[in-house]
Design a protein around this motif. Structure first.
Motif, PDB file in Angstrom:
ATOM      1  N   THR A   1     -57.096  80.191 150.871  1.00 49.30           N
ATOM      2  CA  THR A   1     -58.136  80.661 151.784  1.00 49.30           C
ATOM      3  C   THR A   1     -57.844  80.245 153.222  1.00 49.30           C
ATOM      4  OG1 THR A   1     -59.828  80.714 150.058  1.00 49.30           O
ATOM      5  CG2 THR A   1     -60.605  80.500 152.328  1.00 49.30           C
ATOM      6  N   LEU A   2     -57.347  79.035 153.416  1.00 47.67           N
ATOM      7  CA  LEU A   2     -57.008  78.553 154.763  1.00 47.67           C
ATOM      8  C   LEU A   2     -55.715  77.760 154.680  1.00 47.67           C
ATOM      9  CD1 LEU A   2     -57.568  77.851 157.769  1.00 47.67           C
ATOM     10  CD2 LEU A   2     -59.028  75.981 156.956  1.00 47.67           C
ATOM     11  N   ARG A   3     -54.792  78.086 155.569  1.00 44.40           N
ATOM     12  CA  ARG A   3     -53.557  77.314 155.671  1.00 44.40           C
ATOM     13  C   ARG A   3     -53.321  76.946 157.128  1.00 44.40           C
ATOM     14  NH1 ARG A   3     -48.723  80.638 154.248  1.00 44.40           N
ATOM     15  NH2 ARG A   3     -48.553  80.917 156.503  1.00 44.40           N
ATOM     16  N   ILE A   4     -52.997  75.667 157.364  1.00 42.63           N
ATOM     17  CA  ILE A   4     -52.748  75.187 158.722  1.00 42.63           C
ATOM     18  C   ILE A   4     -51.287  74.783 158.803  1.00 42.63           C
ATOM     19  CG2 ILE A   4     -53.464  73.582 160.525  1.00 42.63           C
ATOM     20  CD1 ILE A   4     -56.097  73.210 159.008  1.00 42.63           C
ATOM     21  N   GLY A   5     -50.450  75.664 159.333  1.00 46.96           N
ATOM     22  CA  GLY A   5     -49.029  75.411 159.440  1.00 46.96           C
ATOM     23  C   GLY A   5     -48.263  75.924 158.241  1.00 46.96           C
ATOM     24  N   THR A   6     -46.960  75.685 158.275  1.00 42.12           N
ATOM     25  CA  THR A   6     -46.069  75.999 157.156  1.00 42.12           C
ATOM     26  C   THR A   6     -45.117  74.829 156.971  1.00 42.12           C
ATOM     27  OG1 THR A   6     -44.515  77.111 158.635  1.00 42.12           O
ATOM     28  CG2 THR A   6     -46.151  78.504 157.541  1.00 42.12           C
ATOM     29  N   SER A   7     -44.417  74.807 155.858  1.00 39.18           N
ATOM     30  CA  SER A   7     -43.523  73.676 155.603  1.00 39.18           C
ATOM     31  C   SER A   7     -42.460  73.546 156.691  1.00 39.18           C
ATOM     32  CB  SER A   7     -42.864  73.835 154.228  1.00 39.18           C
ATOM     33  OG  SER A   7     -42.138  75.043 154.142  1.00 39.18           O
ATOM     34  N   HIS A   8     -42.010  74.645 157.245  1.00 38.39           N
ATOM     35  CA  HIS A   8     -40.944  74.598 158.255  1.00 38.39           C
ATOM     36  C   HIS A   8     -41.370  73.815 159.494  1.00 38.39           C
ATOM     37  CE1 HIS A   8     -37.223  75.995 160.141  1.00 38.39           C
ATOM     38  NE2 HIS A   8     -37.938  76.244 161.225  1.00 38.39           N
ATOM     39  N   TYR A   9     -42.654  73.915 159.862  1.00 31.81           N
ATOM     40  CA  TYR A   9     -43.163  73.225 161.050  1.00 31.81           C
ATOM     41  C   TYR A   9     -44.100  72.074 160.677  1.00 31.81           C
ATOM     42  CZ  TYR A   9     -41.330  77.333 163.438  1.00 31.81           C
ATOM     43  OH  TYR A   9     -40.502  78.314 163.907  1.00 31.81           O
ATOM     44  N   SER A  10     -43.983  71.571 159.459  1.00 29.82           N
ATOM     45  CA  SER A  10     -44.979  70.629 158.960  1.00 29.82           C
ATOM     46  C   SER A  10     -44.917  69.256 159.616  1.00 29.82           C
ATOM     47  CB  SER A  10     -44.841  70.480 157.448  1.00 29.82           C
ATOM     48  OG  SER A  10     -43.546  70.016 157.103  1.00 29.82           O
ATOM     49  N   LEU A  11     -43.816  68.893 160.252  1.00 29.04           N
ATOM     50  CA  LEU A  11     -43.748  67.616 160.955  1.00 29.04           C
ATOM     51  C   LEU A  11     -44.273  67.726 162.379  1.00 29.04           C
ATOM     52  CD1 LEU A  11     -40.343  66.248 159.620  1.00 29.04           C
ATOM     53  CD2 LEU A  11     -42.659  65.857 158.762  1.00 29.04           C
ATOM     54  N   THR A  12     -44.807  68.895 162.722  1.00 25.12           N
ATOM     55  CA  THR A  12     -45.433  69.135 164.024  1.00 25.12           C
ATOM     56  C   THR A  12     -46.935  68.936 163.895  1.00 25.12           C
ATOM     57  OG1 THR A  12     -43.731  70.758 164.572  1.00 25.12           O
ATOM     58  CG2 THR A  12     -45.780  70.863 165.834  1.00 25.12           C
TER      59      THR A  12
END
Length: 755
Positions: free
Chosen positions: A209-220
């Motif tokens: 339902t809600l996603r904040i970011g993706t694994s590629h940018y997850s250290l941001t």
């Protein structure tokens, strides 16, 4: 005095400038897409554009302009809720200080990657902009596997609030915060007071339902604030909210009977506080899952949650040593304090422990939490070393495992419910647990007040009752005119139906007196369930006597391809016979992409069938997709069925779904599964099913049960069955070395031996 005069003059000048800018602002009422295009590039700070009430078909709106903090540029409806964007419509915002409100998206789908997008393209983004009081209602791409977002946030300092978002059925995150450019990172977006309504079980990955970011940018870091939102029946997959970035705050949200969890999947330093999870013992309702570093989880209230494993009421995961960015980082420095767990069935610590996920939690604390279980047992399961979690000041009303006992006080805890709608311990000296000083967020405080928050689906037997004479023409006419939820009661007689009955509504068809009504059919199928269709049959005889002499007939089928809505099928106390005019005559066949929330067969008799009873195996690409969530067979009799009673298939390695679930109790099988076209050579064939209960059944002269474990930690039980002239169950572990994990006990195998 001179300084005072200067201040007064400056104030007057500023006021005049502000007044002049407001006087210069314009209000436009536009009635066509072209009229909007004619003024779109002229918009200045303070301008207001109103779309004329009505249905706007295939309207792709671009609002690109620059307002100011005090003079926002507004796009709205002439009357909120009266502007309907349908067909292939969408909305993009680009620029600064823009606001959109009052629109409704329904009866269509976006032609692009998002319904609402805070950018024009990858270079032109939105900043300090807002979407408020907008409705997106079942605005789905007809291809269920075609992925899109409903709202995609880019840029910085944007807000979505008081929106009504319900019914996403195709693949893709409902709301996504995108961090895929420098100008969208450290964004400080705000997501608040939205109503997230029913999202049906998707049946594979891609239903968040809600996603904040993706694994590629997850250290941001994202710095997104998610507060005061209501999540009701958001059941898409195991992750309701998937946090894949850092420094986000999620507080004072309510999750009501929502299957899945708030998951800190990637990213560090997130704060989860003051949220409320109410499960009401609905299956797979979950709470919070902890992964990664520096997470703070405090003052949350969790009640009546039944989920387990990755979807449990509370889960602390094991990580992967030196994990790649897209796997599981070790839990490090987690603070878990002052949370309340009331009748939460499962709290899993070091969950997911295996050869890959071997990094147990470290440097973490679990303190001052209150755990009350009225069922008489504690909820803790420990899967690995948890010495890296320090337990202190916690209170439980049940004994806890020895490994954490020193961090708990065991007390009798009485619960009371004051005006805040949640349970508190009494007497007051119990200081552990969540402390709330304000009422729990009410659903009415979210979304809009001019659009109803209706039930997600129509229950059976809730409409009008129609008496139907023994006449085919009358039957077909009544079905066509009936409304969703209605009941058709058939007089005694035989109905030979000359055409396929297509159902796009919820109907019950029953005999006035059980055993006196026969439905036969002259087409390759009697019923076809299409989008919106749900069917219940009761007390009927279903005969294939007049069906075409052709292979591959079926009594009931779903739409062959492209079905978007989940469906339900129930049959009780019916007789199914003479499905033998040719080979491979099935009772129920699923189309590709069709997904059943539930299929229930109880008290029925099936005899003389050359095909399968339930064919639920059309998704064979091993992508984690499957055809039914719950399949229940109880008290049925199956005789001379050449195919399998059920073929239920879920392939792939995805771990983001709960099902399928299969329950089979008190059934009798005689001469089943031995046809030469039954390639699996099984009376019951289950591949990748996550929850299996086969108990108290009688098998005679039948093919064996074949159960194939694939991914996750399947919970399989085959108990108290009798197998006469039938081989013992065949259980295979296809992805894990070692003996199978199913419980197989108290079964009688032909000679009287028990296994």
């Amino acid at each position: 005095m001179r300084i005072l005069n200067l201040l007064l003059m400056t104030t007057a000048i500023l006021l005049m400038v502000h007044m002049s800018s407001n006087l210069a602002a314009k209000e436009y009422l536009v009635d066509t897409p072209q009229a909007y295009q004619d003024i779109a590039d002229q918009l200045k700070p303070g301008d207001i554009v109103k779309l004329k009430n009505g249905v706007w078909q295939d309207f792709e709106i671009l609002l690109q302009a620059k307002g100011t903090e005090k003079s926002v540029i507004t796009l709205t409806a002439e009357t909120k809720g009266k502007v309907i964007l349908s067909g292939k419509s969408n909305l993009r915002l680009a620029g600064e200080y823009l606001e959109v409100s009052g629109l409704v998206f329904k009866n269509g789908y976006t032609p692009s990657s998002a319904v609402i997008e805070f950018r024009r393209n990858k270079d032109e983004l939105a900043y300090h902009s807002r979407v408020t009081e907008v409705v997106i209602d079942n605005y789905n791409n007809p291809d269920k596997q075609e992925s899109d977002y409903w709202i995609a946030l880019y840029g910085r300092h944007n807000r979505i609030d008081h929106n009504h978002i319900v019914g996403k059925r195709n693949k893709g995150v409902t709301v996504a915060v995108r961090l895929n450019s420098e100008n969208s990172q450290q964004n400080y977006h705000r997501i608040d007071h939205n109503y997230f309504g029913y999202r049906p079980t998707f049946g594979s990955n891609g239903g968040e339902t809600l996603r904040i970011g993706t694994s590629h940018y997850s250290l941001t870091d994202s710095h997104t604030l998610v507060e005061n939102n209501y999540f009701e029946h958001t059941n898409g997959e195991v992750e309701i909210i998937s946090i894949k970035s850092g420094k986000n705050i999620l507080r004072n949200n309510v999750f009501f009977e929502a299957r899945g969890t708030l998951t800190m999947r990637h990213g560090n330093g997130n704060l989860i506080e003051d949220n409320v999870f109410i499960g009401n013992n609905v299956p797979h309702t979950g709470g919070i899952r902890v992964i990664n570093r520096d997470q703070i989880i405090r003052n949350n209230y969790l009640e009546g949650l039944t989920g387990y494993r990755f979807g449990s009421g509370f889960t602390v995961m094991n990580g992967v040593p030196n994990s790649p960015i897209n796997r599981y980082h070790q839990v490090d420095n987690a603070t878990i304090e002052h949370n309340t767990f009331i009748n939460v069935k499962h709290i899993h610590l070091a969950a997911g422990s295996d050869k890959e996920r071997s990094a147990a939690p470290i440097n973490s604390v679990f303190r001052n939490n209150l755990i009350v279980n009225e069922q008489g047992s504690h909820p803790f399961s420990i899967f690995d070393d948890i010495s890296g979690i320090a337990f202190s000041g916690n209170v439980s009303n049940q004994s806890v495992p020895e490994a954490i006992k020193s961090g708990f006080s065991i007390k009798d805890v009485e619960l009371r419910k004051p005006d805040l709608d949640i349970l508190y311990s009494t007497p007051d000296p119990v200081t552990a647990g969540a402390k709330r000083t304000a009422p729990v967020l009410n659903k009415a405080q979210t979304g809009v007040n001019w659009y109803p928050k209706t039930l997600a689906e129509t229950p059976f037997n809730t409409g009008a009752e129609h008496m139907v004479q023994a006449n085919v023409k009358t039957l077909l006419s009544t079905i066509e005119k009936a409304k969703s939820g209605d009941i058709l009661v058939l007089d005694a007689g035989t109905f030979i139906v000359p055409k396929l009955i297509s159902l796009d509504k919820t109907l019950t068809i029953k005999a006035k007196q059980t055993g006196t009504v026969t439905l036969a059919f002259e087409r390759t199928a009697l019923f076809e369930i299409t989008d919106g269709g749900n069917l219940m049959l009761e007390g009927l005889t279903l005969s294939g006597q007049y069906s075409p002499d052709a292979a591959g007939n079926s009594v009931i089928r779903t739409q062959k391809w492209g079905m978007l809505n989940n469906y339900r099928f129930v049959m009780q106390n019916c007789i199914v016979e003479q499905l033998d005019v040719n080979h491979s005559f099935h009772f129920f066949s699923t189309g590709k992409g069709a997904f059943a929330d539930s299929i229930e067969l109880s008290g029925n008799t099936f005899r003389d069938v050359t095909g399968d009873i339930l064919q639920l195996n059309s998704e064979i690409e091993d992508l984690g997709i499957y055809n039914a969530e719950y399949v229940t067979l109880a008290d049925n009799t199956f005789s001379r069925v050449q195919g399998a009673i059920v073929k239920l298939y879920r392939g792939g390695t995805d771990e983001s779904t709960f099902g399928p679930h299969f329950s089979m109790t008190n059934n009798t099988l005689d001469g089943t599964g031995k046809g030469k076209r039954n390639k699996q050579a099984a009376s019951i064939y289950l591949h990748g099913v996550q929850v299996t209960d086969i108990s108290n059944n009688s098998f005679s002269d039948s093919a064996p049960i074949v159960l194939e474990h694939t991914v996750g930690e399947p919970n399989s039980s085959i108990t108290n069955n009798v197998f006469k002239a039938t081989s013992a169950p065949v259980i295979k572990e296809l992805r894990v070395n070692g003996p199978h994990t199913a419980i197989v006990e108290n079964n009688t195998i032909e000679t009287g031996d028990k296994r």
